[in-house]
Motif scaffolding. Structure first.
Motif, PDB file in Angstrom:
ATOM      1  N   GLY A   1      -9.126  21.377  23.568  1.00 42.55           N
ATOM      2  CA  GLY A   1     -10.483  20.873  23.386  1.00 42.55           C
ATOM      3  C   GLY A   1     -10.609  19.749  22.382  1.00 42.55           C
ATOM      4  O   GLY A   1     -11.714  19.260  22.128  1.00 42.55           O
ATOM      5  N   VAL A   2      -9.493  19.309  21.814  1.00 48.09           N
ATOM      6  CA  VAL A   2      -9.496  18.229  20.815  1.00 48.09           C
ATOM      7  C   VAL A   2      -9.036  16.931  21.478  1.00 48.09           C
ATOM      8  O   VAL A   2      -8.135  16.944  22.328  1.00 48.09           O
ATOM      9  N   HIS A   3      -9.654  15.805  21.120  1.00 50.84           N
ATOM     10  CA  HIS A   3      -9.203  14.522  21.664  1.00 50.84           C
ATOM     11  C   HIS A   3      -7.819  14.215  21.098  1.00 50.84           C
ATOM     12  O   HIS A   3      -7.557  14.406  19.912  1.00 50.84           O
ATOM     13  N   TRP A   4      -6.932  13.749  21.972  1.00 55.29           N
ATOM     14  CA  TRP A   4      -5.565  13.439  21.531  1.00 55.29           C
ATOM     15  C   TRP A   4      -5.550  12.494  20.334  1.00 55.29           C
ATOM     16  O   TRP A   4      -4.728  12.637  19.428  1.00 55.29           O
ATOM     17  N   ASP A   5      -6.462  11.525  20.310  1.00 53.54           N
ATOM     18  CA  ASP A   5      -6.475  10.543  19.221  1.00 53.54           C
ATOM     19  C   ASP A   5      -7.005  11.120  17.907  1.00 53.54           C
ATOM     20  O   ASP A   5      -6.887  10.480  16.860  1.00 53.54           O
ATOM     21  N   ALA A   6      -7.599  12.338  17.974  1.00 57.99           N
ATOM     22  CA  ALA A   6      -8.153  12.949  16.761  1.00 57.99           C
ATOM     23  C   ALA A   6      -7.162  13.882  16.068  1.00 57.99           C
ATOM     24  O   ALA A   6      -7.433  14.371  14.963  1.00 57.99           O
ATOM     25  N   ILE A   7      -6.016  14.114  16.703  1.00 58.81           N
ATOM     26  CA  ILE A   7      -5.001  14.975  16.090  1.00 58.81           C
ATOM     27  C   ILE A   7      -4.261  14.148  15.042  1.00 58.81           C
ATOM     28  O   ILE A   7      -3.733  13.081  15.351  1.00 58.81           O
ATOM     29  N   PRO A   8      -4.210  14.596  13.784  1.00 52.96           N
ATOM     30  CA  PRO A   8      -3.571  13.810  12.716  1.00 52.96           C
ATOM     31  C   PRO A   8      -2.120  13.456  13.062  1.00 52.96           C
ATOM     32  O   PRO A   8      -1.385  14.300  13.592  1.00 52.96           O
ATOM     33  N   PRO A   9      -1.698  12.233  12.774  1.00 53.41           N
ATOM     34  CA  PRO A   9      -0.329  11.797  13.096  1.00 53.41           C
ATOM     35  C   PRO A   9       0.753  12.718  12.549  1.00 53.41           C
ATOM     36  O   PRO A   9       1.734  12.998  13.234  1.00 53.41           O
ATOM     37  N   GLU A  10       0.564  13.182  11.310  1.00 53.35           N
ATOM     38  CA  GLU A  10       1.605  14.026  10.711  1.00 53.35           C
ATOM     39  C   GLU A  10       1.715  15.378  11.422  1.00 53.35           C
ATOM     40  O   GLU A  10       2.750  16.044  11.350  1.00 53.35           O
ATOM     41  N   VAL A  11       0.648  15.774  12.138  1.00 48.33           N
ATOM     42  CA  VAL A  11       0.658  17.033  12.892  1.00 48.33           C
ATOM     43  C   VAL A  11       1.296  16.848  14.262  1.00 48.33           C
ATOM     44  O   VAL A  11       2.083  17.674  14.719  1.00 48.33           O
ATOM     45  N   ILE A  12       0.968  15.731  14.906  1.00 45.22           N
ATOM     46  CA  ILE A  12       1.396  15.546  16.294  1.00 45.22           C
ATOM     47  C   ILE A  12       2.775  14.899  16.429  1.00 45.22           C
ATOM     48  O   ILE A  12       3.468  15.088  17.432  1.00 45.22           O
ATOM     49  N   GLU A  13       3.207  14.141  15.406  1.00 44.00           N
ATOM     50  CA  GLU A  13       4.460  13.392  15.536  1.00 44.00           C
ATOM     51  C   GLU A  13       5.696  14.252  15.804  1.00 44.00           C
ATOM     52  O   GLU A  13       6.521  13.892  16.648  1.00 44.00           O
ATOM     53  N   PRO A  14       5.868  15.408  15.148  1.00 38.82           N
ATOM     54  CA  PRO A  14       7.049  16.223  15.464  1.00 38.82           C
ATOM     55  C   PRO A  14       7.099  16.631  16.936  1.00 38.82           C
ATOM     56  O   PRO A  14       8.163  16.632  17.561  1.00 38.82           O
ATOM     57  N   TRP A  15       5.930  16.945  17.485  1.00 40.72           N
ATOM     58  CA  TRP A  15       5.860  17.330  18.901  1.00 40.72           C
ATOM     59  C   TRP A  15       6.111  16.131  19.807  1.00 40.72           C
ATOM     60  O   TRP A  15       6.849  16.225  20.795  1.00 40.72           O
ATOM     61  N   MET A  16       5.538  14.995  19.488  1.00 42.40           N
ATOM     62  CA  MET A  16       5.708  13.807  20.317  1.00 42.40           C
ATOM     63  C   MET A  16       7.167  13.361  20.344  1.00 42.40           C
ATOM     64  O   MET A  16       7.656  12.842  21.340  1.00 42.40           O
ATOM     65  N   LYS A  17       7.887  13.577  19.243  1.00 47.39           N
ATOM     66  CA  LYS A  17       9.287  13.164  19.182  1.00 47.39           C
ATOM     67  C   LYS A  17      10.191  14.085  19.999  1.00 47.39           C
ATOM     68  O   LYS A  17      11.270  13.667  20.442  1.00 47.39           O
TER      69      LYS A  17
END
Length: 202
Positions: free
Chosen positions: A84-100
């Motif tokens: 339910g959260v917009h992808w762009d609203a997820i803090p970079p430090e939270v999402i970066e480990p997953w994106m990598k």
């Protein structure tokens, strides 16, 4: 034959992470479903569906009067705290480990792609070993996972390897060399967003 069918357009704004949110479908549902029905053969008596409404609603429309087996293992990736959260609203430090490394790193409170792949392929193997023809109404991530499984495609490459639009229908045929897939229905629509808009593949 096995038919993999993705749900129609979901009723949610573009860019929202919706994973296992039980959201409905848009007003174009019936028109989209009729187009799907045109490419399906008669005589499909065995139907499995994700229990989320966007899938079992389509299963009920395509196969009226038939018993539909709802399989929790066919649900989309569990996105945990990001649902339910917009992808762009997820803090970079939270999402970066997953994106990598989204294949192996689990979403906080959710699961990783490899965890989803495990439950999906176990369920798919059981269904595939049962009576045919059979239809599976499910999600884009699940269909990519199944196609990766039968083609030995690395999960990290599955989004680039398989184009799965809303309402997509894939036919799987049993051959001596294994399962062979063919696209029966694909719709060219506005590009979906399932990651931050500023993400660049490493």
């Amino acid at each position: 034959m096995i038919y993999l069918i993705r749900h129609t357009t979901p009723l949610i704004a573009k860019g929202i992470c919706y994973g296992q949110l039980n959201i409905d479908v848009t007003d174009s549902f019936e028109a989209e479903a009729i187009e799907i029905r045109k490419v399906l053969p008669a005589g499909i008596e065995h139907v499995y569906s994700s229990p989320l409404i966007r899938c079992h609603k389509l299963a009920g429309f395509l196969f009226p009067g038939q018993s539909i087996q709802r399989e929790p293992a066919l649900m989309e990736l569990a996105c945990g705290e990001w649902e339910g959260v917009h992808w762009d609203a997820i803090p970079p430090e939270v999402i970066e480990p997953w994106m990598k490394d989204f294949v192996n790193v689990a979403i906080p409170g959710g699961e990783s792609y490899i965890q989803m792949h495990s439950r999906v392929t176990q369920c798919f193997t059981r269904i595939a070993e049962g009576p045919h023809p059979v239809a599976i109404v499910t999600h884009g991530g699940v269909i990519r996972s199944i196609l990766s499984h039968i083609t030995n495609t690395p999960l990290v490459d599955s989004f680039g390897a398989f184009k799965i639009s809303y309402g997509c229908v894939m036919q799987l045929q049993v051959t001596p060399a294994g399962l062979v897939h063919e696209t029966l229905h694909h719709v060219t629509t506005e590009k979906e967003q399932h990651k931050p808009s500023n993400f660049k593949k490493q």
